[in-house]
Design a protein around this motif. Structure first.
Motif, PDB file in Angstrom:
ATOM      1  N   GLU A   1     -10.567 -18.802 -18.981  1.00 15.88           N
ATOM      2  CA  GLU A   1      -9.573 -18.334 -19.948  1.00 15.88           C
ATOM      3  C   GLU A   1     -10.191 -18.208 -21.344  1.00 15.88           C
ATOM      4  OE1 GLU A   1      -6.171 -17.786 -19.723  1.00 15.88           O
ATOM      5  OE2 GLU A   1      -6.131 -17.960 -17.552  1.00 15.88           O
ATOM      6  N   ALA A   2      -9.769 -17.214 -22.072  1.00 15.15           N
ATOM      7  CA  ALA A   2     -10.117 -17.095 -23.478  1.00 15.15           C
ATOM      8  C   ALA A   2      -9.022 -16.349 -24.237  1.00 15.15           C
ATOM      9  CB  ALA A   2     -11.448 -16.389 -23.664  1.00 15.15           C
TER      10      ALA A   2
ATOM     11  N   LEU B   1     -10.960  -8.481 -13.893  1.00 13.23           N
ATOM     12  CA  LEU B   1     -12.047  -7.543 -14.151  1.00 13.23           C
ATOM     13  C   LEU B   1     -12.068  -7.096 -15.613  1.00 13.23           C
ATOM     14  CD1 LEU B   1     -14.340  -5.782 -12.964  1.00 13.23           C
ATOM     15  CD2 LEU B   1     -12.616  -3.978 -12.649  1.00 13.23           C
ATOM     16  N   PRO B   2     -13.163  -7.330 -16.316  1.00 14.91           N
ATOM     17  CA  PRO B   2     -13.293  -6.764 -17.661  1.00 14.91           C
ATOM     18  C   PRO B   2     -13.480  -5.247 -17.555  1.00 14.91           C
ATOM     19  CG  PRO B   2     -14.771  -8.646 -17.345  1.00 14.91           C
ATOM     20  CD  PRO B   2     -14.278  -8.227 -15.992  1.00 14.91           C
ATOM     21  N   TYR B   3     -12.502  -4.495 -18.024  1.00 13.49           N
ATOM     22  CA  TYR B   3     -12.657  -3.039 -18.012  1.00 13.49           C
ATOM     23  C   TYR B   3     -12.150  -2.437 -19.311  1.00 13.49           C
ATOM     24  CZ  TYR B   3      -7.688  -2.487 -16.475  1.00 13.49           C
ATOM     25  OH  TYR B   3      -6.318  -2.501 -16.374  1.00 13.49           O
ATOM     26  N   VAL B   4     -12.637  -1.227 -19.600  1.00 10.39           N
ATOM     27  CA  VAL B   4     -12.186  -0.487 -20.774  1.00 10.39           C
ATOM     28  C   VAL B   4     -11.397   0.727 -20.308  1.00 10.39           C
ATOM     29  CG1 VAL B   4     -14.130  -1.255 -22.175  1.00 10.39           C
ATOM     30  CG2 VAL B   4     -14.288   0.906 -20.941  1.00 10.39           C
ATOM     31  N   VAL B   5     -10.583   1.258 -21.211  1.00 11.86           N
ATOM     32  CA  VAL B   5      -9.756   2.426 -20.945  1.00 11.86           C
ATOM     33  C   VAL B   5     -10.298   3.589 -21.766  1.00 11.86           C
ATOM     34  CG1 VAL B   5      -7.409   3.364 -21.033  1.00 11.86           C
ATOM     35  CG2 VAL B   5      -7.765   0.920 -20.581  1.00 11.86           C
TER      36      VAL B   5
ATOM     37  N   ALA C   1      -8.839  -9.406 -18.972  1.00 15.94           N
ATOM     38  CA  ALA C   1     -10.063 -10.186 -18.768  1.00 15.94           C
ATOM     39  C   ALA C   1     -11.099  -9.902 -19.843  1.00 15.94           C
ATOM     40  CB  ALA C   1     -10.641  -9.903 -17.380  1.00 15.94           C
ATOM     41  N   LEU C   2     -11.216  -8.648 -20.281  1.00 18.60           N
ATOM     42  CA  LEU C   2     -12.178  -8.315 -21.324  1.00 18.60           C
ATOM     43  C   LEU C   2     -11.805  -8.991 -22.635  1.00 18.60           C
ATOM     44  CD1 LEU C   2     -14.594  -6.779 -22.429  1.00 18.60           C
ATOM     45  CD2 LEU C   2     -13.088  -4.792 -22.778  1.00 18.60           C
ATOM     46  N   ALA C   3     -10.539  -8.906 -23.015  1.00 15.48           N
ATOM     47  CA  ALA C   3     -10.096  -9.563 -24.253  1.00 15.48           C
ATOM     48  C   ALA C   3     -10.351 -11.057 -24.192  1.00 15.48           C
ATOM     49  CB  ALA C   3      -8.610  -9.281 -24.478  1.00 15.48           C
TER      50      ALA C   3
ATOM     51  N   ARG D   1      -6.946 -13.432 -28.045  1.00 13.99           N
ATOM     52  CA  ARG D   1      -5.726 -13.788 -27.344  1.00 13.99           C
ATOM     53  C   ARG D   1      -5.353 -12.606 -26.452  1.00 13.99           C
ATOM     54  NH1 ARG D   1      -0.128 -13.512 -28.566  1.00 13.99           N
ATOM     55  NH2 ARG D   1      -0.597 -12.489 -30.544  1.00 13.99           N
ATOM     56  N   PRO D   2      -5.278 -12.805 -25.120  1.00 17.64           N
ATOM     57  CA  PRO D   2      -5.098 -11.662 -24.225  1.00 17.64           C
ATOM     58  C   PRO D   2      -3.655 -11.285 -23.923  1.00 17.64           C
ATOM     59  CG  PRO D   2      -5.596 -13.606 -22.931  1.00 17.64           C
ATOM     60  CD  PRO D   2      -5.602 -14.045 -24.382  1.00 17.64           C
TER      61      PRO D   2
END
Length: 257
Positions: free
Chosen positions: A32-33, A150-154, A203-205, A211-212
């Motif tokens: 967690e982050a 999954l860390p992903y970008v849009v 997950a990326l944030a 704060r996600p």
């Protein structure tokens, strides 16, 4: 304000042909982050990264890792490749350009939380009023991506402003995302509105120390996205595959390859 992605699974499949399926790795979710978005020169907003601690210490880049300062220096100068500018959020001024160099395209914006895809504890219709249970791209086993894992970008949908496909950016393209002194690697996992830029998964944030929360987390400004042309993590749902390839490509970008 985050707006719902305009391109869902069917649209994504029509726009970009999927890569050949491979077996998923079953990677466990990262620890967690902590989210919100902005453009070049945009004002900062009051999203405070979580306090440091043992988890932060473990995420500090080692001596051999590419540092945020190195990557930012490599993309300091912008040669625009977009025909028009993007907004960081719905109703905000259009002041963000997509820049390019031979190896990559990049931009600086905010980071809004994309919680779409496979429902989970933190990403579902109860936690996110704009939740959508599909993503433009899917895992190697056909399931929707998990924003929690999954860390992903849009990327913005193709338009007169910019078409990511014309710059060798597609499903699973590897990205380096920088916020403060943190560098985290991700994949292209979803497609959003064609006039807004600056969005990443829960997950990326979290991995960037933001704060996600999809209702107001993320970062209001100061996030740099570097997408490596022609790259592709395989399988797309493996954070380890993205990190290994991303670190190698980042080293090449800063002249340490």
């Amino acid at each position: 304000m985050r707006v719902r992605s305009l391109m869902l699974a069917a649209a994504g499949a029509a726009l970009i042909a999927p890569t050949a399926p491979t077996a998923p790795t079953g990677a466990a979710p990262p620890p967690e982050a902590g989210h919100e978005r902005a453009g070049y020169g945009g004002p900062s907003a009051g999203n405070v990264p979580r306090a440091g601690g043992a988890a932060d210490a473990r995420k500090t880049p080692g001596p051999g890792k590419v540092r945020a300062t190195e990557l930012l220096a490599a993309v300091r100068d912008c040669a625009p490749v977009s025909n028009d500018r993007f907004s960081s959020d719905d109703g905000e001024p259009a002041d963000i350009e997509v820049c390019g160099r031979r190896e990559a395209v990049f931009w600086k914006a905010d980071l809004d939380i994309d919680c779409d895809g496979r429902p989970g504890r933190h990403c579902n219709e109860h936690t996110d009023p704009l939740f959508c249970d599909t993503t433009a791209f899917q895992q190697s086993d056909g399931r929707q991506l998990s924003a929690e894992r999954l860390p992903y970008v849009v990327v913005p949908g193709p338009s007169h402003r910019w078409n990511h496909q014309e710059h060798d950016v597609r499903r699973g393209t590897v990205a380096a995302v920088i916020h403060g002194d943190r560098v985290r690697y991700a994949v292209v996992g979803d497609i959003g509105p064609d006039d807004i830029i600056g969005e990443g998964s829960y997950a990326l944030a979290r991995n960037l120390g933001m704060r996600p929360d999809p209702k107001g987390g993320g970062a209001a400004s100061g996030v740099t996205y570097i997408l490596f042309k022609g790259s592709g993590a395989s399988p797309i749902e493996s954070p380890g595959a993205a990190e290994a390839q991303g670190e190698r490509l980042a080293r090449e970008l800063v002249g340490r390859g």
